[in-house]
Structure formats: C-alpha cells, structure tokens
Design an enzyme around this catalytic site. Structure first.
Site, mmCIF file in Angstrom:
data_model
loop_
_atom_site.group_PDB
_atom_site.id
_atom_site.type_symbol
_atom_site.label_atom_id
_atom_site.label_comp_id
_atom_site.label_asym_id
_atom_site.label_seq_id
_atom_site.Cartn_x
_atom_site.Cartn_y
_atom_site.Cartn_z
ATOM 1 N N SER A 29 93.909 -0.342 -44.189
ATOM 2 C CA SER A 29 94.587 0.928 -44.445
ATOM 3 C C SER A 29 94.752 1.208 -45.932
ATOM 4 O O SER A 29 94.338 2.265 -46.435
ATOM 5 C CB SER A 29 95.938 0.947 -43.742
ATOM 6 O OG SER A 29 96.801 -0.070 -44.247
ATOM 7 N N ASP A 30 95.376 0.282 -46.663
ATOM 8 C CA ASP A 30 95.645 0.571 -48.074
ATOM 9 C C ASP A 30 94.378 0.554 -48.920
ATOM 10 O O ASP A 30 94.272 1.281 -49.909
ATOM 11 C CB ASP A 30 96.708 -0.360 -48.650
ATOM 12 C CG ASP A 30 96.424 -1.831 -48.432
ATOM 13 O OD1 ASP A 30 95.434 -2.163 -47.748
ATOM 14 O OD2 ASP A 30 97.211 -2.668 -48.917
ATOM 15 N N CYS A 31 93.389 -0.252 -48.534
ATOM 16 C CA CYS A 31 92.116 -0.259 -49.263
ATOM 17 C C CYS A 31 91.382 1.059 -49.055
ATOM 18 O O CYS A 31 90.769 1.609 -49.991
ATOM 19 C CB CYS A 31 91.250 -1.425 -48.797
ATOM 20 S SG CYS A 31 91.996 -3.034 -49.083
ATOM 21 N N ALA A 51 92.900 3.840 -48.407
ATOM 22 C CA ALA A 51 93.704 4.825 -49.135
ATOM 23 C C ALA A 51 93.366 4.830 -50.622
ATOM 24 O O ALA A 51 93.153 5.899 -51.226
ATOM 25 C CB ALA A 51 95.189 4.537 -48.936
ATOM 26 N N GLU A 52 93.309 3.653 -51.232
ATOM 27 C CA GLU A 52 93.036 3.592 -52.672
ATOM 28 C C GLU A 52 91.593 3.978 -52.969
ATOM 29 O O GLU A 52 91.317 4.601 -54.003
ATOM 30 C CB GLU A 52 93.346 2.194 -53.210
ATOM 31 C CG GLU A 52 94.779 1.711 -52.992
ATOM 32 C CD GLU A 52 95.844 2.629 -53.570
ATOM 33 O OE1 GLU A 52 95.517 3.479 -54.421
ATOM 34 O OE2 GLU A 52 97.023 2.499 -53.171
#
Length: 588
Positions: A445-447, A449-450
């Site tokens: 998820s955060d990868c 997102a970034e």
C-alpha cells in the site's frame, strides 16, 4: 571522491555499516560536475548541494541503492540450503565469514539483529554458518561461540525457527519440532482459521516449512558428512543420541522468548504430537491421503509464488526454503527451477565494509527512489537535474507492477486473473508499486502510494516530458489509485500487502517465540497516511476519475487516524523509529 582500498569497520563504535564501498564505487564512476566545496549561503544552496551529491549515487537504471541488512538469521538459511544442495557459494564465502566475524559480540554470541544482544537464534545459526563456510572448530571465535551456546543449555534451547533449520541440515531431529501440518491448506476458506488469512510474510514462510516438515525432509548426507557429525557433537551439552527431542519441542532460551507461545498453542501442538509422532497417524489411510493432498497443494503454491516473483519470492526466508523445496520435490536434483532460484540468490546479497550480508528484502529500490524524487520535486529543482529525474521516471515506469508491455506478457501476469488470485490468496497486483523491484511482484500500500506521488510529481516536468512523450497514460495512474482503494480495511485504515483477513485470536496461535504480531496484517498510521495523501494528489490531478470513491476513502481514513492517535497527541509507528516516524505520517 572515490578513494581506493577497503574501508575499515569498527562494530564497537557503530555496528551499522555506512555503505562506504558503494559510495566509493558510485562517486568514482561519476563523470558529471561535483558539489562545490564552498559552504552554502542559504537553505536553497544547501538543498542543491545535497541533490548534487546524491545524484552521484544514483544507479544506471535510475534507482537509489543501499544496505537493507541487519537481521542475523537470514544469511544462515542461504548457507544451509546451498550446503545441502551442493551449490557452491564460491568467493562469497570469505566475505560472508568476514561479516559473521565482525558481528560476533563480546560474550561470544550473535544477536537476532546486529543491534540486539546475543540470542540463541542468532548465535546457533551464525555458528553453524561459520562452520559450513569452512571455519574450523578450533578457531578462537568458534570456541567462544560454543561457550555461549553451551552456557545456555545447548541447541535444544534455541527457538522453533532455528530448530527447523537445524533439522533440515541434519543436526536436529524432527521429533523436536512442533507440527506444521500441510492439511491446513485444505480447510474451507470460511473456516474461522485458515492459513490463507495469515499475514502474507507469515503465510509464505510457513508454506515451505509445512512442505518440508510434512515430507520429513532429510539431508542426503546427514549420516555420511563428517562435518555434520562434528556439529552434532558441538551443539549439545549431552550426547546427541541421548537428547530427548520430543521433551524439548517447547524449550526456548529466555534470551529468545520475546513472544512466548501461548498455552492454547502449546496444547494444540501437544495434541498434534499424537498425530505426528506418538501414533504417526499421518502415515495411515485415510490420514495419509489427506496429508498427500496437503503436500501437493503446498508444492503447487510454492511454484506459483516462485513464478509470480520471478524466483525472488516475498522475502529471504521463504526464498531459500522454496529453493530447497523445489530441489527436494524433484528427488534432490537440480532442475531448471532450482537454477532459476540460484540465479536470484545475489538479489538478496549486499557487500559493505562489514562484509557480505543477506538483506531483509531484495532491496528497497522503489521505496527509497520514490521518496528521493519527491524531495527533489518539492524543492522546486527538478528541472535543474534533468538526467536525475529522467532516470527516476524510467525506473518508476518500469517498476509499476504488471503495467509495461513486457510485464503484461510475462509469466507472472498469468496469475493475475481472479481464479488464480483466489486459489493462491493473492491481492490484485497490476498497477501497484513494490518495495523493491517489479520482478519481485508484491505490491504494498504505502509503496504504491509513494510511487504514485513520485510519478504525479515527475510527469509535469519538461525534462521528463521530453523522454515520456505522452506514453505514460493517466490510466496507469488510475490503476495505482484503484489498487490503493482496494487496500482500505473495514476500520478505515490501510494495512501493508493485503486487506486484514484474519482475526485477533490468530495471535494466540503464533508458533514463533521470536516474533510478535505476525499472524495477521494490521492497519497502520504509515500505510494509511501514505495512501490517503496519494489518493488526494491523484484526485487533484485527475478530478474526473473515481472522485466519489476517493473522497469517501479519505474521509474513512481520517476517522481511522483520529481513532488511533494517542492521548498525548502522538501516533505509534511500526515501520520506523516509533513515535517520530508515526507522527511524521500522522500529521502529513
């Protein structure tokens, strides 16, 4: 500059390496202008000087590389599997020995991590690795390590994962390992407990573990290799033939008992001991038929994981266990699949001034590069560093999972259809970004997102438009946003690789003494904040796409973040240095 020679390493002052070898290599190869030696006059000049330095470290394909080592229990798995299968690590061996020697502590032991105090998990596996790599038993550091091991009661007190590795090697007996039944995979998915609902890292480690345990894998040279006979004598305080294996299934050194196994789980293991050892019911019909079906599914699942990740696998533990499973399932022969695994071993290795280590992943390329480019863009200096930004664009474009023409025609893409994802418990992958590389194949998820934020920032730059030429469509950005929307949990937050599938009581069944909260995926402040800010940036840039869905997701996410904020105003971070890291994301 790029001075010659190998930098020195002093673990007593700092046990973490500083990547001096990599930095020397990159700066010595750099042909462009170098940062001025003059002191910056203001913050803008300081920022520009920093970018000028870091562009020298950029790799040819556009990513920023770095040391992602630290855990001491990873490389021993590779060493043990290569020793069993006869795959020669060649010149890597001496660099690995250097690493192990550098991180042995004053008491003779090794920690589970280079920053932790000595544990049996770290010490037994590191000692065995030293011996398998060729260090003799009379070596001073070897003797010091044995003193530590014997002072803790010998290898019977090492935690369950260590016992498992020793059993594979042939210096521990399977009767001393708690059951890992492959039959669990045959349970219906609606059943309250199902391994398909475990956190993916936990699931993918216990998958090959159950295969190797249920087939009772035996090292072919267990009874003929003199080194293994020596290890059987060195690791225990009693004669090997007198060790009470079953009585030590639950034995764990207090130094390692970070997450004590619950009475519930111990009782379950004791009951399974009747099935596995006392009556050996798994050998008798109909139980033998059920076990075979479980084993068959496990090896099928292992093959699917290998193919979806181009034989990198989700992490270093299941990578080497999968490699051994493939070898064992083919009558201990080196097949094409085995060599595909062997070709990917180096993906996990990193060399620094402290030696060669196995990293906790195959790198953090996409993660680090996404943050780097956002810093450059937010400084307003993207156009001042065209080559830097063009290379990052090229890297991020290729790294978006199953999104390039090449990757959409690859073997992993075959597993993206809904029936395959259901069969092997995979979340949607297409459009996400990984922590490391596209070949790894697991979006987070955060990868995602970034990576999405990095791309949204890059595309308006003139220098990027010159190489992009309109070939990167908004549909690819929308694919990433859609992946983020699917990641949101019922509580409004975002977890890591998948939605939360299991229940809190799964942690009662955690069989590992050295890891806590590993059984299910949780919603985190970091993943939630990253996903929300990425969705906001996407919606601002493309307000005509999924506007209502994104607005609702952000609103639910905001309520989640407020609900987990602590009374003192802080957020607890789980993927960095606790409160500083958590608050950084919480307030963003």
């Amino acid at each position: 500059g790029g001075g010659g020679g190998v930098p020195s390493f002093d673990p007593s002052s700092n046990c973490n390496a500083s990547d001096l070898l990599f930095r020397q290599q990159q700066t010595s190869r750099w042909k462009g202008p170098r940062p001025s030696a003059a002191k910056p006059k203001d913050s803008r000049e300081a920022c520009k000087k920093g970018i000028e330095f870091y562009q020298m470290l950029q790799c040819d394909d556009g990513h920023f590389a770095g040391d992602y080592g630290g855990p001491m229990f990873l490389m021993p798995g590779m060493i043990i599997v290569c020793y069993i299968t006869g795959f020669d690590l060649g010149p890597r061996k001496q660099a690995m020995i250097t690493y192990l020697r550098n991180h042995q502590q004053a008491d003779g032991g090794w920690g589970t991590h280079i920053e932790s105090s000595s544990t049996m998990f770290g010490t037994v596996l590191s000692y065995v690795s030293m011996r398998l790599l060729g260090v003799v038993s009379s070596d001073v550091q070897s003797m010091h390590a044995r003193e530590f091991i014997r002072a803790q009661g010998g290898a019977v007190t090492c935690p369950s994962w260590c016992k498992f590795w020793l059993s594979l090697l042939g210096v521990f007996e399977w009767q001393g390992v708690n059951s890992i039944p492959a039959e669990m995979w045959l349970l219906p998915l609606w059943f309250p407990f199902h391994p398909g609902k475990l956190w993916c890292h936990c699931r993918m480690v216990y998958l090959p573990m159950c295969y190797l345990y249920c087939t009772r894998f035996e090292n072919p040279t267990k009874h003929t290799d003199p080194l293994l006979e020596q290890l059987r004598q060195e690791l225990y305080i009693t004669d090997y033939s007198q060790v009470k294996w079953d009585a030590n299934r639950h034995t764990c050194c207090p130094l390692d008992d970070y997450s004590p196994v619950t009475i519930f789980q111990k009782t379950a293991h004791n009951l399974l001991a009747f099935y596995e050892t006392y009556f050996a019911l798994w050998k008798l019909p109909p139980f033998s038929w059920i076990r075979k079906a479980g084993i068959d599914f496990a090896i099928s699942y292992i093959h699917s994981e290998d193919r979806q990740t181009n034989y990198i696998d989700i992490g270093p533990v299941n990578k080497t266990l999968n490699m051994l499973s493939v070898w064992a399932s083919n009558s201990n022969k080196r097949t094409n699949e085995f060599y595909m695994h062997a070709a990917r071993l180096d993906d996990y290795l990193w060399v620094a001034e402290d030696g060669m280590k196995m990293q906790g992943y195959n790198g953090s390329q996409s993660w680090d590069t996404s943050f780097a480019v956002q810093a450059v863009i937010e400084s307003g200096m993207g156009e001042d560093f065209p080559l830097l930004c063009q290379r990052i664009y090229a890297f991020l474009e290729r790294t978006q999972i199953l999104s390039t023409y090449v990757s959409m025609g690859s073997i992993p893409s075959v597993y993206e259809d809904l029936p395959s994802r259901k069969k092997y418990f995979r979340h949607i992958s297409k459009g996400g970004w990984p922590f490391s590389t596209s070949a790894h194949g697991w979006p987070i998820s955060d990868c995602t997102a970034e990576g999405l934020k990095g791309m949204i920032g890059l595309l308006p730059l003139k220098c990027v438009a010159a190489v992009c030429k309109g070939n990167y469509s908004e549909h690819r950005l929308a694919d990433a946003a859609r992946v983020l929307l699917t990641y949101q949990n019922a509580d409004g937050g975002w977890a890591t690789y998948e939605n939360n599938r299991g229940y809190g009581f799964y942690e009662w069944m955690n069989p590992s003494e050295v890891f806590g909260d590993i059984m299910i995926d949780y919603s985190y402040v970091e993943c939630s904040s990253a996903s929300m800010t990425a969705l906001k940036k996407f919606s601002d840039a493309h307000p005509h796409l999924m506007a209502a869905e994104i607005k609702g997701a952000i609103a639910r996410g905001a309520k989640f973040l407020e609900s987990i904020q602590r009374p003192d105003g802080s957020w607890y971070g789980s993927w960095g240095v606790c409160f500083t890291y958590g608050c950084f994301f919480g307030i963003e």
